[in-house]
Design an enzyme around this catalytic site. Sequence first.
Site, mmCIF file in Angstrom:
data_model
loop_
_atom_site.group_PDB
_atom_site.id
_atom_site.type_symbol
_atom_site.label_atom_id
_atom_site.label_comp_id
_atom_site.label_asym_id
_atom_site.label_seq_id
_atom_site.Cartn_x
_atom_site.Cartn_y
_atom_site.Cartn_z
ATOM 1 N NE ARG A 16 -0.918 -1.258 -8.504
ATOM 2 C CZ ARG A 16 -1.912 -1.590 -9.164
ATOM 3 N NH1 ARG A 16 -2.403 -2.393 -7.669
ATOM 4 N NH2 ARG A 16 -2.647 -1.702 -9.643
ATOM 5 C CG ASP A 17 -3.973 -5.403 -10.537
ATOM 6 O OD1 ASP A 17 -3.471 -5.912 -9.981
ATOM 7 O OD2 ASP A 17 -4.550 -4.056 -10.776
ATOM 8 C CG HIS A 206 -7.195 -0.463 -14.045
ATOM 9 N ND1 HIS A 206 -6.090 -0.740 -13.171
ATOM 10 C CD2 HIS A 206 -8.046 -2.578 -13.153
ATOM 11 C CE1 HIS A 206 -5.549 -1.847 -13.064
ATOM 12 N NE2 HIS A 206 -7.098 -2.502 -11.937
ATOM 13 C CG HIS A 208 -8.386 -7.409 -12.749
ATOM 14 N ND1 HIS A 208 -7.467 -7.894 -12.458
ATOM 15 C CD2 HIS A 208 -8.417 -5.234 -12.508
ATOM 16 C CE1 HIS A 208 -6.792 -6.930 -11.751
ATOM 17 N NE2 HIS A 208 -7.469 -5.671 -11.725
ATOM 18 C CB CYS A 239 -7.347 -6.599 -5.882
ATOM 19 S SG CYS A 239 -7.214 -5.998 -4.422
ATOM 20 C CG ASN A 248 -4.795 -5.542 -14.889
ATOM 21 O OD1 ASN A 248 -4.429 -5.879 -13.802
ATOM 22 N ND2 ASN A 248 -5.708 -4.917 -14.371
HETATM 23 P P1 HMG Z 1 -4.190 -0.702 8.985
HETATM 24 O O1 HMG Z 1 -2.833 -1.673 9.172
HETATM 25 O O2 HMG Z 1 -5.078 -0.063 9.010
HETATM 26 O O3 HMG Z 1 -3.224 0.294 9.194
HETATM 27 O O4 HMG Z 1 -4.123 -0.582 7.284
HETATM 28 P P2 HMG Z 1 -3.208 1.403 10.096
HETATM 29 O O5 HMG Z 1 -2.826 3.056 9.740
HETATM 30 O O6 HMG Z 1 -3.211 1.368 10.925
HETATM 31 O O7 HMG Z 1 -0.959 1.230 9.946
HETATM 32 C C1 HMG Z 1 -0.839 -0.013 10.969
HETATM 33 C C2 HMG Z 1 0.522 -0.353 10.793
HETATM 34 O O8 HMG Z 1 0.821 -0.421 9.356
HETATM 35 C C3 HMG Z 1 1.817 0.500 11.671
HETATM 36 O O9 HMG Z 1 2.578 -0.570 11.555
HETATM 37 C C4 HMG Z 1 2.239 1.456 10.317
HETATM 38 O O10 HMG Z 1 3.469 2.095 10.585
HETATM 39 C C5 HMG Z 1 1.731 0.321 8.647
HETATM 40 P P3 HMG Z 1 2.983 -0.677 12.875
HETATM 41 O O11 HMG Z 1 2.850 -0.089 14.020
HETATM 42 O O12 HMG Z 1 2.357 -1.813 13.019
HETATM 43 O O13 HMG Z 1 4.523 -2.375 12.806
HETATM 44 N N1 HMG Z 1 1.466 0.786 7.592
HETATM 45 C C6 HMG Z 1 2.265 1.550 6.721
HETATM 46 N N2 HMG Z 1 3.769 0.777 6.045
HETATM 47 C C7 HMG Z 1 3.901 1.214 5.677
HETATM 48 N N3 HMG Z 1 3.370 1.750 4.637
HETATM 49 C C8 HMG Z 1 1.927 2.466 4.665
HETATM 50 C C9 HMG Z 1 1.646 2.098 5.820
HETATM 51 N N4 HMG Z 1 0.260 2.551 6.536
HETATM 52 C C10 HMG Z 1 0.394 1.475 7.724
HETATM 53 N N5 HMG Z 1 1.478 3.195 3.672
HETATM 54 C C11 HMG Z 1 -3.588 0.368 4.858
HETATM 55 C C12 HMG Z 1 -4.818 0.163 6.629
HETATM 56 C C13 HMG Z 1 -3.829 0.893 4.238
HETATM 57 C C14 HMG Z 1 -2.207 0.312 5.194
HETATM 58 C C15 HMG Z 1 -3.134 -1.337 4.465
HETATM 59 O O14 HMG Z 1 -4.651 -1.756 4.471
HETATM 60 C C16 HMG Z 1 -2.960 -1.706 3.819
HETATM 61 O O15 HMG Z 1 -1.163 -1.044 2.653
HETATM 62 N N6 HMG Z 1 -4.323 -1.599 2.106
HETATM 63 C C17 HMG Z 1 -3.100 -1.997 0.979
HETATM 64 C C18 HMG Z 1 -3.719 -3.087 0.085
HETATM 65 C C19 HMG Z 1 -3.649 -3.105 -1.078
HETATM 66 O O16 HMG Z 1 -1.782 -2.784 -1.461
HETATM 67 N N7 HMG Z 1 -4.266 -3.347 -2.262
HETATM 68 C C20 HMG Z 1 -3.608 -3.669 -3.790
HETATM 69 C C21 HMG Z 1 -3.702 -2.470 -4.429
HETATM 70 S S1 HMG Z 1 -5.532 -1.956 -5.186
HETATM 71 C C22 HMG Z 1 -5.612 -2.735 -6.602
HETATM 72 O O17 HMG Z 1 -4.829 -3.515 -6.708
HETATM 73 C C23 HMG Z 1 -6.641 -1.640 -7.007
HETATM 74 C C24 HMG Z 1 -6.636 -1.756 -8.288
HETATM 75 O O18 HMG Z 1 -5.422 -2.395 -9.343
HETATM 76 C C25 HMG Z 1 -8.052 -0.976 -9.040
HETATM 77 C C26 HMG Z 1 -8.321 -2.594 -10.330
HETATM 78 O O19 HMG Z 1 -8.363 -3.652 -10.322
HETATM 79 O O20 HMG Z 1 -10.171 -2.109 -8.528
HETATM 80 C C27 HMG Z 1 -5.976 0.139 -8.254
HETATM 81 MG MG MG Z 2 -6.658 -3.654 -10.259
#
Ligand code: HMG
Ligand code: MG
Length: 299
Positions: A16-17, A206, A208, A239, A248
């Site tokens: 995932r990450d 966690h 990095h 990220c 990581n």
């Molecule tokens: P948004 O644009 O504000 O979403 O994004 P929305 O609710 O306005 O919807 C826009 C469109 O996205 C719509 O589709 C929704 O249906 C669709 P359209 O009508 O335009 O065709 N949509 C989705 N599609 C699939 N799955 C969903 C979903 N939600 C809405 N769940 C949103 C908001 C949260 C969706 C977006 O910002 C996003 O996907 N962000 C993900 C970011 C991410 O994955 N970051 C990496 C993971 S976190 C990380 O790595 C940190 C961690 O490792 C810890 C650390 O190290 O800090 C965990």
């Molecule tokens: Mg991370």
Amino acid sequence: MFSLPKNVTLIEVGPRDGLQNENNSIPTDQKLAFIHALQNAGIKEMEITSFVSPKWVPQMADASEIVHRVKKLGRQLVLTPNARGAENALEAGAESIAVFVGVSDTFNRHNINRSTAESMELLQPIITQAKEDGHFVRACISTAFHCPYEGFIPPAQTMALCQQFVRMGVDELSVADTDGMANPSASYSLFLALKEQFPDILITAHFHDTRKLGLANIYASLQAGVDRFDTSAGGLGGCPFAPGATGNVATEDVLYLLDSLEIETGIDREKICAAVDTVAPYLSRPIETAMYNLYKRNH
Ligand code: HMG
Ligand code: MG
């Protein structure tokens, strides 16, 4: 000598990450081969994919297929940022979900397009429902030490967000140094405070490894009593919305540290390197962790 835990759980986050930040598009079959090789090495808890918007993170677009086809073994976590993500995850058959929020508002807006407070409000019913339905819920707390946009994060702010999650009923707090700015002293004090304040919650660190302090931070956290660490085979990861953050801390390098301290994990280091071999040819970057380099000299 400090007293250190005798057993440690590593939660593998490479699929995932690791892969979310990869430039190349990795075939689903190859991701599954990587996940299954990690299981074969002894990994019992793993973040296998994320149910996020494919427009934001194209690498995770095959989340449903991954959940459908993965061999069910141990705890398999999937990231879910909102109700849509949680619904899709549970529909695909996921049993354990991970929600994620940044302590820093600016990071949270870059990552999930909401303020931290808005995200917490949206997550409350998702967590309540998931717990009512018997699912395991992990909360990932990003920018727990430092934010790439806002800078230093006061520990009290991180503790307050953790407290909110605990009140919401999560099972686990995975507390993240998103951009690799923590140091051993800050790691020791934050994790000691977390262990003291939340004795009934699983506490996971966690790190990095952007500045190569990941192992030192893990050693400091072990001294604070932490016995769960998120690690990534091959040191993959980062990220896409945390500029400058790299992978990581590598599972194989952490295993070398733990093996040398005679801390049990149940994970085979050579087999982790063999798992890295399954995905390495598909990656846009070479794998350069200490233990993988040594492994390659002998294979
Ligand atoms: P948004 O644009 O504000 O979403 O994004 P929305 O609710 O306005 O919807 C826009 C469109 O996205 C719509 O589709 C929704 O249906 C669709 P359209 O009508 O335009 O065709 N949509 C989705 N599609 C699939 N799955 C969903 C979903 N939600 C809405 N769940 C949103 C908001 C949260 C969706 C977006 O910002 C996003 O996907 N962000 C993900 C970011 C991410 O994955 N970051 C990496 C993971 S976190 C990380 O790595 C940190 C961690 O490792 C810890 C650390 O190290 O800090 C965990
Ligand atoms: Mg991370």
